[in-house]
Design a protein around this motif. Structure first.
Motif, PDB file in Angstrom:
ATOM      1  N   UNK A 102       0.700  10.440  -2.582  1.00  0.00           N
ATOM      2  CA  UNK A 102       0.155  10.588  -1.229  1.00  0.00           C
ATOM      3  C   UNK A 102       1.249  10.157  -0.257  1.00  0.00           C
ATOM      4  N   UNK A 103       2.238  11.032  -0.107  1.00  0.00           N
ATOM      5  CA  UNK A 103       3.479  10.646   0.560  1.00  0.00           C
ATOM      6  C   UNK A 103       3.295  10.453   2.064  1.00  0.00           C
TER       7      UNK A 103
ATOM      8  N   UNK B 146      12.657   5.983   0.048  1.00  0.00           N
ATOM      9  CA  UNK B 146      12.196   6.594  -1.198  1.00  0.00           C
ATOM     10  C   UNK B 146      11.152   7.678  -0.928  1.00  0.00           C
ATOM     11  N   UNK B 147      10.218   7.386  -0.030  1.00  0.00           N
ATOM     12  CA  UNK B 147       9.162   8.355   0.282  1.00  0.00           C
ATOM     13  C   UNK B 147       9.737   9.589   0.975  1.00  0.00           C
ATOM     14  N   UNK B 148      10.691   9.375   1.858  1.00  0.00           N
ATOM     15  CA  UNK B 148      11.299  10.511   2.564  1.00  0.00           C
ATOM     16  C   UNK B 148      12.062  11.415   1.602  1.00  0.00           C
ATOM     17  N   UNK B 149      12.684  10.817   0.583  1.00  0.00           N
ATOM     18  CA  UNK B 149      13.371  11.630  -0.422  1.00  0.00           C
ATOM     19  C   UNK B 149      12.375  12.545  -1.122  1.00  0.00           C
TER      20      UNK B 149
ATOM     21  N   UNK C 128       0.844  -1.192   0.000  1.00  0.00           N
ATOM     22  CA  UNK C 128       0.000   0.000   0.000  1.00  0.00           C
ATOM     23  C   UNK C 128       0.884   1.248   0.000  1.00  0.00           C
ATOM     24  N   UNK C 129       2.012   1.178   0.710  1.00  0.00           N
ATOM     25  CA  UNK C 129       2.950   2.299   0.678  1.00  0.00           C
ATOM     26  C   UNK C 129       3.464   2.567  -0.729  1.00  0.00           C
ATOM     27  N   UNK C 130       3.742   1.500  -1.487  1.00  0.00           N
ATOM     28  CA  UNK C 130       4.197   1.649  -2.873  1.00  0.00           C
ATOM     29  C   UNK C 130       3.125   2.352  -3.708  1.00  0.00           C
TER      30      UNK C 130
END
Length: 597
Positions: A178-179, A205-208, A169-171
């Protein structure tokens, strides 16, 4: 990269010796021996056990199913499919067989067939959380992110401790930009399984994407600590380090990612980017060309990777003065993705530079001679106050619109969007080279004068307002600020949006209507045929010729997208409506900045 849930990843474990089968063994005894072989990762021995079991029990559906599992783990996909189908033939209500058949079909990129089998598995067993996860993965690969997320949520309802549901779901949430929710999903997956390396990689990846580079580095390093062979984490580490300007460390990590996976095209592109930053242009070119030599594949090397490689190769060739070769690369990038805005912008700039090289006298200092008459174009005065903006960022040229809000002497202040003048998808740092042009219509072979712009004010990346102000001096006398509306505009107001859409001509105007005004929100919804390049442009009341909003987003009908969005997994960014900041909100920010009184 997703970790598979059906079988564990291959690990370096000691193999358990399985005794030869004795005649007359029961099916349960055979299954136990097969289970021991599977758990020890001795899949070939498990295959042998299940094949002998089939000889003894040829009509047992479970035996064919287990043989399919052993074959799948050995990448014998066609044989695995045959055995899953045989299990289903013997037991048409065998939900697990449908699910695992879907897994193999998914591995073979037969996505529609995989979906059909997952649906049948759910029909037979509606409480199987893992089947909803599997279905979500295929839907996400088909770019149906909202449907995928709905299936992950259903899996979590059935199994609140499903690590895979939270991770995947994070991917999907990241794909939807929707970071915040994506980060929450990755953190929950890690909470459930603190040793889940790929979840740390996904979180990095999301934090970047949020520009939180230090946190991203911590998570990439944790992923590598847990799985030293996780090439994607080394690649992510390289990305974060490059954005911090730590180029030597970035190079080490890109090369490690390539060493672990010589087919990682993204790592070759990242390596090329870092080499380009160090002005090692020949080495950068070699790295981009290596990425292009890797054959396209929907998972490891999608067309979007080659799109980026051609674009970045063009930028380096242009730096070397090889403009014609650069133009050819930009055209290749656009051929692969006609909606790749940066390649479009880079191509236009390269063609301009080539024309200037051939005719250095083609720029006229005062281009007012090229203005049409007001009889021919009644909007000429408004057009002169709307500027074309170009900003250098790592991907090349980012362009958009802006307009004059204030003038003092020969200096003007121009409002635009933050994402027009910054690297929205990477470092999020403002460009150090911003140029503007004022409206005119030069004849073929002639070019408008460009003016250097200084960044005066810009909102932070985490600010809800996506705004920036530029200062430009030495501008022509006829450039005037646009008049701004003093109140809150109403629904059904007819408007025009002026900007530079990448699917049209510069200084295009489209008519539309304000369809939604919510006094509790900062934006207006504009129904109009908008496209990338309209960002920062004014929304003007047709009747009163006053600005009522500043464009910030367009939509493809399903979701709003920044005009600087470079995610090529998105559909073409042209749609029937968009969003603009209410002018009263913008004026308040300008007053806070001291630009307006």
């Amino acid at each position: 990269m997703r970790k598979r849930w059906l079988f564990p990843l291959l690990l370096s474990l000691s193999l358990v010796t399985i005794p030869l089968l004795a005649v007359g063994q029961t099916i349960d005894e055979l299954f136990q021996q097969g289970k021991v072989a599977i758990e020890s990762r001795n899949y070939s021995q498990a295959e042998s056990i299940y094949r002998q079991a089939i000889q003894l029990y040829p009509n047992n559906a479970v035996t064919y199913y287990k043989l399919g599992n052993a074959l799948y783990n050995q990448k014998k996909l066609e044989e695995a499919v045959e055995n899953y189908r045989r299990a289903i033939q013997l037991d048409p209500n065998y939900a697990a067989a449908y699910h695992d058949l879907g897994i193999v079909l998914y591995s073979q990129k037969k996505l529609d067939e995989a979906i059909a089998n997952y649906h049948r598995a759910i029909q037979l067993d509606p409480n199987s959380a893992i089947t909803y996860v599997s279905l979500g993965n295929v839907l996400d690969d088909q770019k149906k992110s909202e449907e995928a997320i709905a299936n992950y949520r259903r899996a979590i309802q059935l199994d609140p401790n499903s690590v895979y549901a939270y991770f995947n779901m994070g991917v999907a949430l990241s794909r939807e930009n929707n970071i915040e929710e994506a980060i929450a999903s990755y953190r929950r997956a890690i909470q459930l399984d603190p040793n889940y390396a790929v979840a740390y990689n996904g979180l990095g990846n999301a934090l970047i994407q949020q520009g939180k580079l230090d946190e991203a580095l911590i998570n990439y390093r944790r992923a590598i600590q847990l799985d030293p062979n996780l090439g994607a984490a080394y690649n992510g580490l390289g990305v974060a380090l490059r954005q911090q300007g730590k180029l030597d460390e970035a190079l080490i990590n890109y090369r490690r990612a390539i060493q672990l996976d010589p087919n990682n095209a993204n790592a070759y592109i990242g390596l090329g980017n870092a080499l380009s930053d160090q002005k090692k242009l020949d080495e950068a070119i070699a790295s981009y060309r290596q990425a292009l030599r890797l054959p396209e594949d929907t998972t490891t090397t999608p067309a979007s990777v080659h799109t980026s490689a051609h674009n970045n190769l063009g930028l380096v060739l242009q730096q070397q003065g090889k403009i014609e070769e650069a133009i050819a690369e930009f055209k290749q990038s656009i051929t692969l993705d006609p909606n790749f805005v940066y390649a479009q912008n880079n191509l236009k700039e390269a063609e301009r530079l080539l024309a200037l090289r051939r005719n250095p006298q083609s720029i006229i200092v005062d281009d007012r001679q090229w203005l049409p008459s007001r009889e021919k174009n009644p909007l000429v005065d408004i057009y002169r106050s709307v500027v074309w903006i170009s900003a250098d960022i790592p991907a090349g040229r980012n362009t958009g619109a802006g307009w004059v809000v204030k003038r003092e002497g020969n200096k003007v202040w121009i409002i635009t969007n933050r994402h027009v003048v910054s690297d929205a998808e990477g470092t999020r740092q403002p460009s150090e080279n911003i140029e503007i042009e004022f409206y005119s219509e030069p004849p073929n072979g002639q070019f408008r004068r460009r003016y250097k712009a200084q960044l005066s004010k810009i909102t932070n990346p985490d600010d809800s307002l996506d705004l920036a102000v530029l200062e430009v001096t030495g501008i022509p006398d006829d450039i005037k600020p646009l008049q701004m509306y003093s109140g809150i505009v109403s629904n059904t107001t007819l408007v025009r949006v002026i900007g530079h859409p990448n699917n049209g001509r510069y200084w295009s105007q489209v008519r539309g209507e304000i369809s939604n005004v919510n006094p509790n929100e900062t934006t207006l919804q504009i129904d109009a045929n908008l496209a990338q390049g309209n960002s920062g442009g004014p929304v003007i009341d047709l009747e009163n010729r006053v600005v009522v909003g500043v464009m910030v987003q367009i939509t493809d009908g399903n979701q709003a997208l920044d005009a600087a969005d470079t995610n090529r997994d998105q559909p073409p960014t042209t749609g029937g409506f968009g969003f603009a900041y209410r002018i009263d909100v913008v004026m308040e920010k300008l007053r806070n900045w001291g630009i307006l009184k």
